[in-house]
Scaffold this motif. Structure first.
Motif, PDB file in Angstrom:
ATOM      1  N   CYS A 415       0.851  -1.194   0.000  1.00  0.00           N
ATOM      2  CA  CYS A 415       0.000   0.000   0.000  1.00  0.00           C
ATOM      3  C   CYS A 415       0.890   1.249   0.000  1.00  0.00           C
ATOM      4  O   CYS A 415       2.089   1.165   0.218  1.00  0.00           O
ATOM      5  N   PRO A 416       0.338   2.437  -0.235  1.00  0.00           N
ATOM      6  CA  PRO A 416       1.179   3.639  -0.298  1.00  0.00           C
ATOM      7  C   PRO A 416       1.860   3.979   1.043  1.00  0.00           C
ATOM      8  O   PRO A 416       2.936   4.578   1.050  1.00  0.00           O
ATOM      9  N   GLY A 417       1.217   3.592   2.148  1.00  0.00           N
ATOM     10  CA  GLY A 417       1.840   3.818   3.455  1.00  0.00           C
ATOM     11  C   GLY A 417       2.114   5.285   3.737  1.00  0.00           C
ATOM     12  O   GLY A 417       1.585   6.186   3.075  1.00  0.00           O
ATOM     13  N   LEU A 423      -3.581   8.338   6.561  1.00  0.00           N
ATOM     14  CA  LEU A 423      -4.041   7.486   7.662  1.00  0.00           C
ATOM     15  C   LEU A 423      -2.943   6.561   8.169  1.00  0.00           C
ATOM     16  O   LEU A 423      -3.132   5.817   9.112  1.00  0.00           O
ATOM     17  N   GLY A 457       0.419  -0.185   5.583  1.00  0.00           N
ATOM     18  CA  GLY A 457       0.967   0.810   6.506  1.00  0.00           C
ATOM     19  C   GLY A 457       0.068   1.124   7.685  1.00  0.00           C
ATOM     20  O   GLY A 457       0.427   1.929   8.547  1.00  0.00           O
ATOM     21  N   CYS A 458      -1.094   0.510   7.729  1.00  0.00           N
ATOM     22  CA  CYS A 458      -1.950   0.622   8.918  1.00  0.00           C
ATOM     23  C   CYS A 458      -3.023  -0.449   8.837  1.00  0.00           C
ATOM     24  O   CYS A 458      -3.142  -1.157   7.840  1.00  0.00           O
ATOM     25  N   ASN A 460      -6.028  -0.529   8.217  1.00  0.00           N
ATOM     26  CA  ASN A 460      -7.035  -0.539   7.153  1.00  0.00           C
ATOM     27  C   ASN A 460      -6.763  -1.619   6.111  1.00  0.00           C
ATOM     28  O   ASN A 460      -7.652  -2.001   5.361  1.00  0.00           O
TER      29      ASN A 460
END
Ligand code: HEM
Ligand code: SF4
Lengths: 553, 101
Positions: A415-417, A423, A457-458, A460
């Motif tokens: 993911c873009p992180g 977020l 990165g989270c 989600n």
């Protein structure tokens, strides 16, 4: 490929005009962010860490050269020369200025594209197998049904304000490449006594509470599909929780209600739909949509190609790429090519405008003008003749697009992180790059075989870490980036949520830990053909945990 | 969309940051209350002056979007719990992008 009719073209154009007005009012200060946010989100515009982000819908991931060239033009003229392919087969631009977005949407409308329903609590882009219509292992092409679902769900007034976002995926192949069991609704096409229908899975999802979907129906006949979907949506719309954002997805409704009771509610609603409400798609309409997806005019070819064999013998790099990045085609003499967007230490899922132009050219010249974005953030040319393969390969290679790693350890979903996302807890891209460097030797990577690493990165979980064979989740420890590793997730027909291995690791410990996991697998596998995930299933997680945490002590 | 941001004590030095509405670019408030896209120009505020500056920013939500307090040192360097996030926000992604590898 489906072509807009007059009605489609008009609603998209009207939406662009409407958003142009909304942006003008925002820029003049007539409306403020609080009022504007729901409007921009309905048009795929997010505000990220550095800038606005525009998410453009690519229905079931399918593009042609005209669309791809337009995406390249937007990247070049309105962004910083690249776009990011997402796990939901869409494309995101990271730097578009709000004042330019109406123009970008107008460009998209010219090629029958838009950003509608790419965010917000509505039915999102329907995703599918990226080899749809080409792969040997499907019972039929699922795209016509994706298109029918797209038309039904676009601007459906009853489902415009659901409790939460809603994602549908469809596959028609035994091996599930569309991760349907971690979608709100996953449809697996089946054949029974010569009839085609849908096995229906409901309530899968990722995020902070991952769930594997429950199977609510074994076989819904084609003509009844939309009615059945409507029944599910109504049960969700009525009983789905709106009091708590974190409990609002249908997965929570299914698990809180229980599979049996949820299924009963759906059946009850389905039975109660009065005859006048039934959508019962006329066969003529089903046929009309199917006609758009008629197979291209394949040539009569033999299953082997002399040119291909000669090129492989002469060019070992090409031979290696051919072994890794090709997928068997249903028509003799053709193959499906995966263009990896995961070069070692590159930007997972990103393509530059120049690369998009190359892919468009190759699809147009050699690939029946068909291009797919995959849920693993790569691009596929589904129909390439083996005779043309070496030419295609060399052009890809010249554009930095010939990395040979499809479904291997360096082909990660990332993911873009924190490099882009508002977020995020931690960065994803640099961790992925460092792991890639450990496995950069092609012989080592080939020896490891198929293995999926997924990084978010989270919680989600946009990088699908829950369903990675090795999942990596960024967490924030007092402002420091840490990463939790999980094992044993999978997104295919045996979908499973991974188990967290132990305490989170600092970012510089992650590549070493992954190497330890991989080398432990190489020691434990019965033979080189036993895949990582199969060894893990056979021996359990303990040897891996011990190896990682004892080594770290 | 905004992530959870720690509450800052009145005496903690801080600036106001936001996004420029038209371009989406990150901006910081200068000491004179105007906006800059250069973090070396940011103004440092504390106590009531900081509250006033944020209130003033909130009246400018046409030009800018979603203003909030960002922790800095007394000489205007990014500081505190959100240092990594705000540094990336100020300096751009930590990975090169838009290039063919
Ligand atoms: C950078 C902007 C993004 C934001 C703000 C964002 C936000 C979110 C949020 C809040 C969720 C959790 C939703 C829930 O559980 O209800 C989520 C899930 C998800 N996102 Fe993203 N996301 C972003 C980018 C992406 C990208 C780049 C991808 C693809 C690589 C992606 C694909 C997904 C998927 C597949 C899920 C999980 C599946 C599910 O909905 O259960 N997102 N995203
Ligand atoms: S998983 Fe988290 S950090 Fe990654 S893109 Fe999604 S919201 Fe952002």
């Amino acid at each position: 490929m489906y072509r807009y009719d007059q009605f489609d073209a008009q609603i998209v154009k009207e939406r662009v005009d409407q958003f142009r007005g909304q942006v003008a009012r925002r820029l003049s200060g007539d409306i403020l962010e609080d009022e504007f946010k729901p409007l921009r989100l309905q048009n795929g515009v997010y505000l990220q860490l550095h800038a606005y982000m525009l998410r453009v819908a690519i229905p079931y991931g399918q593009l042609d050269s005209r669309k791809m060239r337009k995406l390249a033009l937007i990247a070049r003229d309105y962004d910083r020369g690249y776009g990011h392919m997402t796990t939901r087969q869409n494309i995101q631009y990271n730097w578009v200025a709000l004042k330019d977005i109406p123009d970008v949407l107008e460009h998209l409308a010219e090629v029958e594209m838009h950003a509608i329903q790419t965010s917000g609590n509505c039915i999102r882009n329907t995703t599918s197998d990226h080899f749809a219509g080409a792969t040997k292992d499907e019972i039929m092409d699922p795209r016509p049904w994706c298109e029918i679902i797209r038309q039904w769900s676009t601007f459906h007034p009853e489902f415009a304000f659901l409790p939460r976002k809603f994602k549908i995926a469809v596959t028609a192949a035994e091996h599930d490449r569309a991760a349907i069991r971690v979608h709100d609704i996953g449809l697996h096409m089946r054949e029974r006594d010569g009839e085609v229908g849908f096995e229906v899975h409901v309530g899968g999802g990722q995020g902070r509470t991952p769930h594997i979907a429950a199977k609510v129906a074994d076989f819904v006949p084609e003509a009844e599909l939309l009615d059945y979907l409507e029944a599910i949506m109504r049960v969700y719309n009525r009983f789905g929780r709106r009091d708590n954002k974190y409990k609002a997805r249908i997965k929570i409704l299914v698990s809180e209600t229980g599979e049996t009771e949820f299924t009963r509610l759906v059946e009850e609603e389905y039975a109660a739909q009065r005859e006048t409400e039934k959508i019962a798609l006329p066969q003529a309409e089903i046929d009309r949509i199917h006609a758009y997806f008629a197979p291209p005019a394949f040539a009569d070819k033999s299953a082997t190609s002399e040119a291909f064999e000669r090129a492989k013998a002469a060019d070992p790099k090409f031979a290696n790429w051919s072994e890794v990045n090709l997928h068997p085609h249903k028509v003799p003499g053709y193959t499906s090519v995966t263009i990896s967007l995961k070069p070692i230490a590159g930007l997972a899922g990103d393509a530059t405008d120049a690369q998009m132009m190359v892919m468009a050219h190759l699809a147009e010249t050699y690939g029946f003008d068909d291009i797919r974005v995959t849920h693993a953030q790569n691009v596929v040319l589904p129909h390439i003749a083996l005779d043309d393969l070496y030419t295609v390969y060399r052009e890809l290679d010249a554009a930095g697009l010939a990395t040979a790693n499809e479904s291997h350890i360096t082909d990660m979903i990332v993911c873009p992180g924190l490099d882009y996302c508002n977020l995020a807890n931690a960065r994803s891209i640099p961790v992925g790059q460092e792991i890639q460097k450990v496995f950069a030797d092609p012989a080592y990577e080939r020896d490891i075989g198929k293995l999926h690493i997924n990084i978010s990165g989270c919680i989600n979980a946009c990088g699908h870490h829950h369903v990675g064979h090795i999942g990596i989740l960024g967490v924030d420890r007092k402002g420091e980036e840490f990463y939790q590793i999980s094992l044993g997730g999978r997104a295919d027909e045996k979908a499973a949520i991974g188990d967290i291995m132990g305490k989170a690791l600092a970012s510089d410990e992650v590549p070493g830990a992954v190497k330890t996991i991989v080398d432990t697998y190489r020691d434990l596998r019965t033979n080189p053909d036993e895949k990582f995930i199969d060894t893990l299933e056979r021996v359990g997680h303990d040897p891996f945990k011990e190896a990682v945490y004892n080594a770290a002590d | 969309m905004t992530s959870v941001r720690p509450k800052l004590k009145p005496e903690t030095p801080k600036t106001i940051t936001a996004w420029d509405t038209a371009s989406g670019q990150v901006v910081w408030m200068r000491a004179d209350g105007s906006w800059s896209d250069d973090p070396t120009e940011l103004g440092v505020f504390t106590g009531a002056a900081a509250e006033d500056a944020l209130a003033k920013a909130q009246t400018q939500e046409g030009e800018i979007t979603d203003p909030y307090f960002m922790e800095v040192t007394a000489d205007g360097q990014i500081a505190g719990r959100e240092t990594l996030r705000e540094s990336i926000r100020a300096n751009g992604p930590t990975v090169p992008y838009g290039v063919i590898i």
